[in-house]
Write an enzyme that holds these catalytic residues in place. Sequence first.
Site, PDB file in Angstrom:
ATOM      1  N   ARG A  49      32.196  36.897  36.574  1.00  0.00           N
ATOM      2  CA  ARG A  49      32.635  37.067  35.193  1.00  0.00           C
ATOM      3  C   ARG A  49      33.748  38.113  35.104  1.00  0.00           C
ATOM      4  NH1 ARG A  49      29.130  39.161  31.482  1.00  0.00           N
ATOM      5  NH2 ARG A  49      30.154  38.070  29.779  1.00  0.00           N
TER       6      ARG A  49
ATOM      7  N   ARG B 229      24.636  47.030  29.325  1.00  0.00           N
ATOM      8  CA  ARG B 229      24.092  48.032  30.238  1.00  0.00           C
ATOM      9  C   ARG B 229      22.936  48.755  29.569  1.00  0.00           C
ATOM     10  NH1 ARG B 229      26.789  45.551  33.156  1.00  0.00           N
ATOM     11  NH2 ARG B 229      28.477  46.196  34.571  1.00  0.00           N
TER      12      ARG B 229
ATOM     13  N   LYS C 178      21.122  43.576  41.514  1.00  0.00           N
ATOM     14  CA  LYS C 178      21.663  42.228  41.307  1.00  0.00           C
ATOM     15  C   LYS C 178      21.439  41.353  42.539  1.00  0.00           C
ATOM     16  CE  LYS C 178      25.691  39.729  39.605  1.00  0.00           C
ATOM     17  NZ  LYS C 178      27.042  39.857  38.993  1.00  0.00           N
TER      18      LYS C 178
END
Length: 329
Positions: A126, A326, A191
């Site tokens: 992204r 976040r 992640k």
Amino acid sequence: MSEQSSWQIQRQLLQYLSDGQFYSGSWLGEQLSLSRTAIANHMQQLQQLGLDIFSVKGKGYRLASPLQLLDGAAIRQWQSSDSTPIEVLSITDSTNLQLMQRLQRGETLPKGLVLVAEAQTAGRGRHGRAWYSPFAASLSFSMVWQLEQGIQAAMGLSLVIGVAVSELLEQDYQLPVALKWPNDIYLQGKKLAGVLIELSGQSDGRCQLVIGIGINVQLSAAQAAQRIDQPWIDLTTALGSLDRNRLVARLQASCVEHLQRFEQSGFAAFQAAFNRRQLFLQQPVRLTQGQQVVRGICHGVDAQGNLVIESQGKRQLFHGGELSLRAEN
């Protein structure tokens, strides 16, 4: 030597090295009718693709850890008889880009067709970020899909794919993954995977989609530290080992199943499944869009896939675009 024949030699070298044992340059040269210098040159090229290959004088070459190559025949063994084909590439710029270019050239691609690659030289995430995908260390997966109702019908689609990936990892590998809106999969707060969906079509006509999924499988910590600017984890760290060919086939099946349900019921059918896994649910968050920053409490997503944040006593809705979510410390 052509690029194709060079890669064929390198794949043969990797097939020898895939067991993680030492092989001398002279022995490898004999098998492939090449000089030791040519073998050394090929090994250097493979290292440039992100492979950890050790060279020890008197012993030869060895991979840092055993390697499983993607194999079309092995993938087909895990597919059902009516599955759409899965095509395997060795190295490409981007699996998403390859499929988008084929669609733009007017090729008719079957719904559910998948393209996977051992390595990408220009993988994308992204916000135009690069997606680090060294050779055989990650899964670079792209699928073609069509929506008859047009681009507007794609609302919430990346969230659905996140659910599809999560349910597969939970059911097949017992991994307690979480979803970070809109399209990242996390494990142990790090992640693990990401989703990138690209659209081609009219708002009121048939829409072509390319659904890209990148999953970290077995990254080199030293090399990843230079390329990835956030905490990450891979499947090998979590599981010890896995069959990448099986993962490819099972991922295709999971995506097709969820997309068919999405076509029939829309995102509302996935709202609860996404919110159960929402990484920041009921936690303070910070949402950034350009220079604008919104701080508040994350209340998950609504029935259309919009992110719901309660800020200054009011609930605000946010959808796709250049948004960054976040945790607010």
